[in-house]
Each structure stands twice: as C-alpha cells, then as structure tokens.
Design a protein around this motif. Structure first.
Motif, PDB file in Angstrom:
ATOM      1  N   MET A   1       0.642  -1.120   0.151  1.00  0.00           N
ATOM      2  CA  MET A   1       0.013   0.009   0.158  1.00  0.00           C
ATOM      3  C   MET A   1       0.804   1.340   0.005  1.00  0.00           C
ATOM      4  SD  MET A   1      -3.220   1.082  -0.099  1.00  0.00           S
ATOM      5  CE  MET A   1      -4.242   1.924   0.269  1.00  0.00           C
ATOM      6  N   ASP A   2       1.897   1.132   0.843  1.00  0.00           N
ATOM      7  CA  ASP A   2       2.612   2.290   0.766  1.00  0.00           C
ATOM      8  C   ASP A   2       3.474   2.727  -0.425  1.00  0.00           C
ATOM      9  OD1 ASP A   2       2.308   3.094   3.457  1.00  0.00           O
ATOM     10  OD2 ASP A   2       3.935   1.827   4.258  1.00  0.00           O
ATOM     11  N   LYS A   3       3.953   1.577  -1.005  1.00  0.00           N
ATOM     12  CA  LYS A   3       4.668   1.862  -2.656  1.00  0.00           C
ATOM     13  C   LYS A   3       3.664   2.531  -3.433  1.00  0.00           C
ATOM     14  CE  LYS A   3       7.078  -0.633  -5.968  1.00  0.00           C
ATOM     15  NZ  LYS A   3       7.484  -1.966  -6.557  1.00  0.00           N
ATOM     16  N   MET A   4       2.078   2.093  -3.353  1.00  0.00           N
ATOM     17  CA  MET A   4       1.256   2.664  -4.380  1.00  0.00           C
ATOM     18  C   MET A   4       0.954   4.073  -4.213  1.00  0.00           C
ATOM     19  SD  MET A   4      -2.457   0.925  -4.925  1.00  0.00           S
ATOM     20  CE  MET A   4      -3.541   1.572  -5.998  1.00  0.00           C
ATOM     21  N   LYS A   5       0.972   4.446  -2.719  1.00  0.00           N
ATOM     22  CA  LYS A   5       0.947   5.815  -2.410  1.00  0.00           C
ATOM     23  C   LYS A   5       2.074   6.749  -3.027  1.00  0.00           C
ATOM     24  CE  LYS A   5       0.162   8.810   1.601  1.00  0.00           C
ATOM     25  NZ  LYS A   5       0.236   8.963   3.083  1.00  0.00           N
ATOM     26  N   VAL A   6       3.235   6.068  -2.951  1.00  0.00           N
ATOM     27  CA  VAL A   6       4.412   6.764  -3.063  1.00  0.00           C
ATOM     28  C   VAL A   6       4.323   7.065  -4.674  1.00  0.00           C
ATOM     29  CG1 VAL A   6       6.910   6.934  -3.433  1.00  0.00           C
ATOM     30  CG2 VAL A   6       6.156   6.129  -1.357  1.00  0.00           C
ATOM     31  N   TYR A   8       1.613   7.194  -6.651  1.00  0.00           N
ATOM     32  CA  TYR A   8       0.315   8.107  -6.815  1.00  0.00           C
ATOM     33  C   TYR A   8       1.050   9.418  -6.607  1.00  0.00           C
ATOM     34  CZ  TYR A   8      -4.075  10.296  -6.597  1.00  0.00           C
ATOM     35  OH  TYR A   8      -5.039  11.280  -6.508  1.00  0.00           O
ATOM     36  N   GLU A   9       1.642   9.539  -5.615  1.00  0.00           N
ATOM     37  CA  GLU A   9       2.170  11.121  -5.127  1.00  0.00           C
ATOM     38  C   GLU A   9       3.257  11.455  -6.167  1.00  0.00           C
ATOM     39  OE1 GLU A   9       3.534  10.792  -1.265  1.00  0.00           O
ATOM     40  OE2 GLU A   9       1.505  10.825  -0.169  1.00  0.00           O
ATOM     41  N   ALA A  10       4.096  10.524  -6.806  1.00  0.00           N
ATOM     42  CA  ALA A  10       4.995  10.839  -7.651  1.00  0.00           C
ATOM     43  C   ALA A  10       4.265  11.293  -9.179  1.00  0.00           C
ATOM     44  CB  ALA A  10       6.010   9.685  -7.944  1.00  0.00           C
ATOM     45  N   MET A  11       3.176  10.657  -9.261  1.00  0.00           N
ATOM     46  CA  MET A  11       2.644  10.810 -10.702  1.00  0.00           C
ATOM     47  C   MET A  11       1.889  12.308 -10.359  1.00  0.00           C
ATOM     48  SD  MET A  11       1.150   7.160 -11.863  1.00  0.00           S
ATOM     49  CE  MET A  11       0.466   8.005 -13.539  1.00  0.00           C
ATOM     50  N   LEU A  12       1.257  12.667  -9.225  1.00  0.00           N
ATOM     51  CA  LEU A  12       0.546  13.777  -8.941  1.00  0.00           C
ATOM     52  C   LEU A  12       1.678  14.799  -8.981  1.00  0.00           C
ATOM     53  CD1 LEU A  12      -1.951  13.365  -6.047  1.00  0.00           C
ATOM     54  CD2 LEU A  12      -2.523  13.545  -8.311  1.00  0.00           C
ATOM     55  N   GLY A  13       2.839  14.680  -8.553  1.00  0.00           N
ATOM     56  CA  GLY A  13       3.894  15.577  -8.750  1.00  0.00           C
ATOM     57  C   GLY A  13       4.300  15.836 -10.114  1.00  0.00           C
ATOM     58  N   LEU A  14       4.417  14.733 -10.853  1.00  0.00           N
ATOM     59  CA  LEU A  14       4.760  15.030 -12.365  1.00  0.00           C
ATOM     60  C   LEU A  14       3.526  15.835 -13.142  1.00  0.00           C
ATOM     61  CD1 LEU A  14       6.284  11.564 -13.353  1.00  0.00           C
ATOM     62  CD2 LEU A  14       7.552  14.040 -13.192  1.00  0.00           C
TER      63      LEU A  14
END
Length: 60
Positions: A1-6, A8-14
């Motif tokens: 779950m944490d890897k998915m959150k990371v 997702y956050e990276a994609m939002l940042g991009l």
C-alpha cells in the motif's frame, strides 16, 4: 500500500509540474507576442526578428 501511495504522489507531482510548465510557456508566448506587436508598431526591425526567433524556439 505504501509503494502505491508513493507512486501516486509521484504521478501527481509530475502532473502538477506539467501543468506549471504549460502555464509558464503560455505566459511567455503571450508576452513575446505583445513585444513583437510593439516592435512592429515602432518599426524596430532588429527586435522584431530577435523576438520572432525566440518565439519559434519556444514552439519547438
């Protein structure tokens, strides 16, 4: 779950970076068009050609 959150956050940042880049490009393009119009109105040929070249480089 944490890897998915990371991920997702990276994609939002991009995505945010892409939106910001597009907004900056749009602003710079509009400002360049205005400066080109001013150069034309004042008959400043050197500035016109410099700005036209700059505009073409921005579009690449």
């Amino acid at each position: 779950m944490d890897k998915m959150k990371v991920t997702y956050e990276a994609m939002l940042g991009l995505a945010a970076e892409m939106v910001l880049d597009e907004a900056v490009l749009k602003f710079r393009t509009e400002q360049t068009y205005k400066a080109i119009d001013q150069a034309l109105a004042s008959g400043d040929e050197d500035t016109f050609y410099r700005l036209a070249k700059q505009l073409n480089e921005m579009k690449r």
